[in-house]
Write a protein that holds these residues in place. Structure first.
Motif, PDB file in Angstrom:
ATOM      1  N   PRO A   1      98.969 142.206   1.152  1.00  0.00           N
ATOM      2  CA  PRO A   1      98.168 143.052   0.263  1.00  0.00           C
ATOM      3  C   PRO A   1      96.670 142.758   0.412  1.00  0.00           C
ATOM      4  CG  PRO A   1      99.184 141.286  -0.973  1.00  0.00           C
ATOM      5  CD  PRO A   1      99.681 141.168   0.433  1.00  0.00           C
ATOM      6  N   GLU A   2      95.866 143.520  -0.328  1.00  0.00           N
ATOM      7  CA  GLU A   2      94.417 143.368  -0.251  1.00  0.00           C
ATOM      8  C   GLU A   2      93.996 141.966  -0.679  1.00  0.00           C
ATOM      9  OE1 GLU A   2      92.173 145.687   0.904  1.00  0.00           O
ATOM     10  OE2 GLU A   2      93.945 146.861   1.437  1.00  0.00           O
ATOM     11  N   TYR A   3      92.976 141.474  -0.027  1.00  0.00           N
ATOM     12  CA  TYR A   3      92.425 140.139  -0.273  1.00  0.00           C
ATOM     13  C   TYR A   3      91.979 139.978  -1.726  1.00  0.00           C
ATOM     14  CZ  TYR A   3      89.354 136.093   0.440  1.00  0.00           C
ATOM     15  OH  TYR A   3      88.749 134.860   0.365  1.00  0.00           O
ATOM     16  N   LEU A   4      92.341 138.851  -2.323  1.00  0.00           N
ATOM     17  CA  LEU A   4      91.981 138.425  -3.677  1.00  0.00           C
ATOM     18  C   LEU A   4      92.623 139.249  -4.789  1.00  0.00           C
ATOM     19  CD1 LEU A   4      88.194 137.460  -3.211  1.00  0.00           C
ATOM     20  CD2 LEU A   4      90.201 135.966  -3.110  1.00  0.00           C
ATOM     21  N   THR A   5      93.656 140.033  -4.480  1.00  0.00           N
ATOM     22  CA  THR A   5      94.393 140.757  -5.517  1.00  0.00           C
ATOM     23  C   THR A   5      95.494 139.838  -6.061  1.00  0.00           C
ATOM     24  OG1 THR A   5      95.968 141.659  -3.924  1.00  0.00           O
ATOM     25  CG2 THR A   5      93.982 142.992  -4.403  1.00  0.00           C
ATOM     26  N   ASP A   6      96.067 140.220  -7.181  1.00  0.00           N
ATOM     27  CA  ASP A   6      97.187 139.447  -7.732  1.00  0.00           C
ATOM     28  C   ASP A   6      98.323 139.334  -6.717  1.00  0.00           C
ATOM     29  OD1 ASP A   6      95.822 139.101 -10.114  1.00  0.00           O
ATOM     30  OD2 ASP A   6      96.914 140.668 -11.189  1.00  0.00           O
ATOM     31  N   GLU A   7      98.588 140.412  -5.988  1.00  0.00           N
ATOM     32  CA  GLU A   7      99.671 140.409  -4.991  1.00  0.00           C
ATOM     33  C   GLU A   7      99.356 139.442  -3.843  1.00  0.00           C
ATOM     34  OE1 GLU A   7      98.083 143.201  -6.091  1.00  0.00           O
ATOM     35  OE2 GLU A   7      99.650 144.010  -7.397  1.00  0.00           O
ATOM     36  N   PHE A   8      98.094 139.368  -3.454  1.00  0.00           N
ATOM     37  CA  PHE A   8      97.662 138.415  -2.429  1.00  0.00           C
ATOM     38  C   PHE A   8      97.973 136.992  -2.882  1.00  0.00           C
ATOM     39  CE2 PHE A   8      94.252 135.390  -1.378  1.00  0.00           C
ATOM     40  CZ  PHE A   8      94.391 135.313  -0.003  1.00  0.00           C
ATOM     41  N   PHE A   9      97.592 136.682  -4.120  1.00  0.00           N
ATOM     42  CA  PHE A   9      97.818 135.329  -4.626  1.00  0.00           C
ATOM     43  C   PHE A   9      99.304 135.021  -4.784  1.00  0.00           C
ATOM     44  CE2 PHE A   9      93.350 135.839  -5.966  1.00  0.00           C
ATOM     45  CZ  PHE A   9      92.834 134.720  -5.324  1.00  0.00           C
ATOM     46  N   GLU A  10     100.115 136.022  -5.101  1.00  0.00           N
ATOM     47  CA  GLU A  10     101.569 135.813  -5.172  1.00  0.00           C
ATOM     48  C   GLU A  10     102.116 135.366  -3.819  1.00  0.00           C
ATOM     49  OE1 GLU A  10     103.646 139.252  -6.716  1.00  0.00           O
ATOM     50  OE2 GLU A  10     102.296 139.375  -8.437  1.00  0.00           O
ATOM     51  N   LEU A  11     101.661 136.010  -2.738  1.00  0.00           N
ATOM     52  CA  LEU A  11     102.123 135.636  -1.399  1.00  0.00           C
ATOM     53  C   LEU A  11     101.614 134.262  -0.980  1.00  0.00           C
ATOM     54  CD1 LEU A  11     101.965 138.979   0.607  1.00  0.00           C
ATOM     55  CD2 LEU A  11     103.986 137.772  -0.239  1.00  0.00           C
ATOM     56  N   VAL A  12     100.384 133.951  -1.327  1.00  0.00           N
ATOM     57  CA  VAL A  12      99.849 132.626  -1.005  1.00  0.00           C
ATOM     58  C   VAL A  12     100.649 131.567  -1.754  1.00  0.00           C
ATOM     59  CG1 VAL A  12      97.842 131.094  -1.181  1.00  0.00           C
ATOM     60  CG2 VAL A  12      97.538 133.470  -0.453  1.00  0.00           C
ATOM     61  N   ARG A  13     100.924 131.810  -3.017  1.00  0.00           N
ATOM     62  CA  ARG A  13     101.716 130.867  -3.813  1.00  0.00           C
ATOM     63  C   ARG A  13     103.096 130.677  -3.180  1.00  0.00           C
ATOM     64  NH1 ARG A  13     101.417 128.783  -8.888  1.00  0.00           N
ATOM     65  NH2 ARG A  13     103.398 128.092  -9.751  1.00  0.00           N
TER      66      ARG A  13
ATOM     67  N   PRO B   1      93.341 133.768   5.481  1.00  0.00           N
ATOM     68  CA  PRO B   1      93.409 135.224   5.358  1.00  0.00           C
ATOM     69  C   PRO B   1      92.340 135.892   6.216  1.00  0.00           C
ATOM     70  CG  PRO B   1      92.493 134.258   3.353  1.00  0.00           C
ATOM     71  CD  PRO B   1      92.832 133.116   4.278  1.00  0.00           C
ATOM     72  N   GLU B   2      92.711 136.974   6.861  1.00  0.00           N
ATOM     73  CA  GLU B   2      91.764 137.777   7.632  1.00  0.00           C
ATOM     74  C   GLU B   2      91.953 139.242   7.244  1.00  0.00           C
ATOM     75  OE1 GLU B   2      92.323 136.776  11.747  1.00  0.00           O
ATOM     76  OE2 GLU B   2      91.488 134.776  11.453  1.00  0.00           O
ATOM     77  N   PRO B   3      91.345 139.633   6.111  1.00  0.00           N
ATOM     78  CA  PRO B   3      91.512 141.004   5.617  1.00  0.00           C
ATOM     79  C   PRO B   3      90.837 142.039   6.511  1.00  0.00           C
ATOM     80  CG  PRO B   3      90.081 139.729   4.156  1.00  0.00           C
ATOM     81  CD  PRO B   3      90.546 138.807   5.235  1.00  0.00           C
ATOM     82  N   LYS B   4      91.211 143.273   6.288  1.00  0.00           N
ATOM     83  CA  LYS B   4      90.668 144.395   7.064  1.00  0.00           C
ATOM     84  C   LYS B   4      89.148 144.416   7.048  1.00  0.00           C
ATOM     85  CE  LYS B   4      94.613 147.135   5.652  1.00  0.00           C
ATOM     86  NZ  LYS B   4      95.055 148.273   4.872  1.00  0.00           N
ATOM     87  N   GLU B   5      88.534 144.047   5.929  1.00  0.00           N
ATOM     88  CA  GLU B   5      87.085 144.105   5.774  1.00  0.00           C
ATOM     89  C   GLU B   5      86.357 143.040   6.585  1.00  0.00           C
ATOM     90  OE1 GLU B   5      89.322 145.535   2.352  1.00  0.00           O
ATOM     91  OE2 GLU B   5      89.217 143.525   3.208  1.00  0.00           O
ATOM     92  N   PHE B   6      87.074 142.002   7.031  1.00  0.00           N
ATOM     93  CA  PHE B   6      86.425 140.887   7.722  1.00  0.00           C
ATOM     94  C   PHE B   6      85.681 141.348   8.962  1.00  0.00           C
ATOM     95  CE2 PHE B   6      87.187 137.320  10.883  1.00  0.00           C
ATOM     96  CZ  PHE B   6      85.984 136.710  10.616  1.00  0.00           C
ATOM     97  N   ARG B   7      86.367 141.951   9.892  1.00  0.00           N
ATOM     98  CA  ARG B   7      85.740 142.495  11.107  1.00  0.00           C
ATOM     99  C   ARG B   7      86.435 143.810  11.432  1.00  0.00           C
ATOM    100  NH1 ARG B   7      84.801 137.149  14.798  1.00  0.00           N
ATOM    101  NH2 ARG B   7      83.113 136.339  13.536  1.00  0.00           N
ATOM    102  N   PRO B   8      86.074 144.854  10.699  1.00  0.00           N
ATOM    103  CA  PRO B   8      86.825 146.109  10.785  1.00  0.00           C
ATOM    104  C   PRO B   8      86.810 146.796  12.143  1.00  0.00           C
ATOM    105  CG  PRO B   8      84.843 146.389   9.478  1.00  0.00           C
ATOM    106  CD  PRO B   8      84.959 144.924   9.771  1.00  0.00           C
ATOM    107  N   THR B   9      85.841 146.477  12.999  1.00  0.00           N
ATOM    108  CA  THR B   9      85.800 147.139  14.302  1.00  0.00           C
ATOM    109  C   THR B   9      86.088 146.200  15.465  1.00  0.00           C
ATOM    110  OG1 THR B   9      83.402 146.824  14.440  1.00  0.00           O
ATOM    111  CG2 THR B   9      84.196 148.922  13.539  1.00  0.00           C
ATOM    112  N   SER B  10      85.781 144.905  15.312  1.00  0.00           N
ATOM    113  CA  SER B  10      85.944 143.998  16.448  1.00  0.00           C
ATOM    114  C   SER B  10      87.201 143.138  16.374  1.00  0.00           C
ATOM    115  CB  SER B  10      84.719 143.088  16.581  1.00  0.00           C
ATOM    116  OG  SER B  10      84.607 142.246  15.452  1.00  0.00           O
TER     117      SER B  10
END
Length: 170
Positions: free
Chosen positions: A19-31, A3-12
């Motif tokens: 969905p947002e990293y570590l949310t229930d929806e994120f884990f649903e997609l990983v599963r 995963p490379e969420p928006k917060e990882f390197r927001p400018t570079s």
């Protein structure tokens, strides 16, 4: 799965991961991805971070524990004029590397080496601190276990960690 969420390197390295990293929806997609990979004979591995290095949960650790933000030591070479005073620092040395007693009053114009500890404005936590490490495990490993623990050891056989920073020199 990296995963490379928006917060990882927001400018570079702008990403639009949803969905947002570590949310229930994120884990649903990983599963879903793990189960799909298994259905076509591919072994899926998980990555324990949103970006890299491992250990910060892409900012979640320092957001939960701001006092766990990484600290570094700094070295500054400062020119003092005769009579100027150094009131506060971790330690200081003259140009001959003799340790100076603080507070220090310059008896002549001279350069001295001043050392301090600085808290960084970073997502990186102090990973050698149990509180920070426990929070990282709670945010990531415990969350993966909650959402797909039934797949561990069968459809999920590995989780990758990438060079957690134990210390950092500014």
């Amino acid at each position: 799965i990296l995963p490379e969420p928006k917060e990882f390197r927001p400018t570079s390295m702008i990403t639009e991961m949803k969905p947002e990293y570590l949310t229930d929806e994120f884990f649903e997609l990983v599963r879903y991805a793990v189960l799909y990979a298994d259905s076509i004979g591919i072994s899926a591995w998980l990555y324990d971070e949103g970006g890299w290095p491992s250990g910060m949960a892409c900012g979640h650790v320092v957001k939960a524990l701001p006092d766990m933000r990484a600290k570094v030591y700094t070295e500054d070479k400062i020119t003092f004029k005769k009579g100027e005073t150094l009131d506060c620092c971790l330690c200081a040395f003259d140009s001959d590397l003799n340790r100076l007693e603080i507070p220090y009053k310059a008896e002549k114009n001279e350069e001295i080496f001043v050392y301090n500890i600085k808290t960084l404005d970073t997502m990186i936590p102090r990973m050698l601190n149990d509180k920070a490490t426990d929070e990282f495990i709670r945010c990531t490993y415990d969350a993966y276990k909650k959402h797909m623990g039934d797949l561990f050891g069968t459809k999920l056989t590995a989780m990758f960690t990438d060079e957690p920073l134990a210390c950092y020199r500014y």
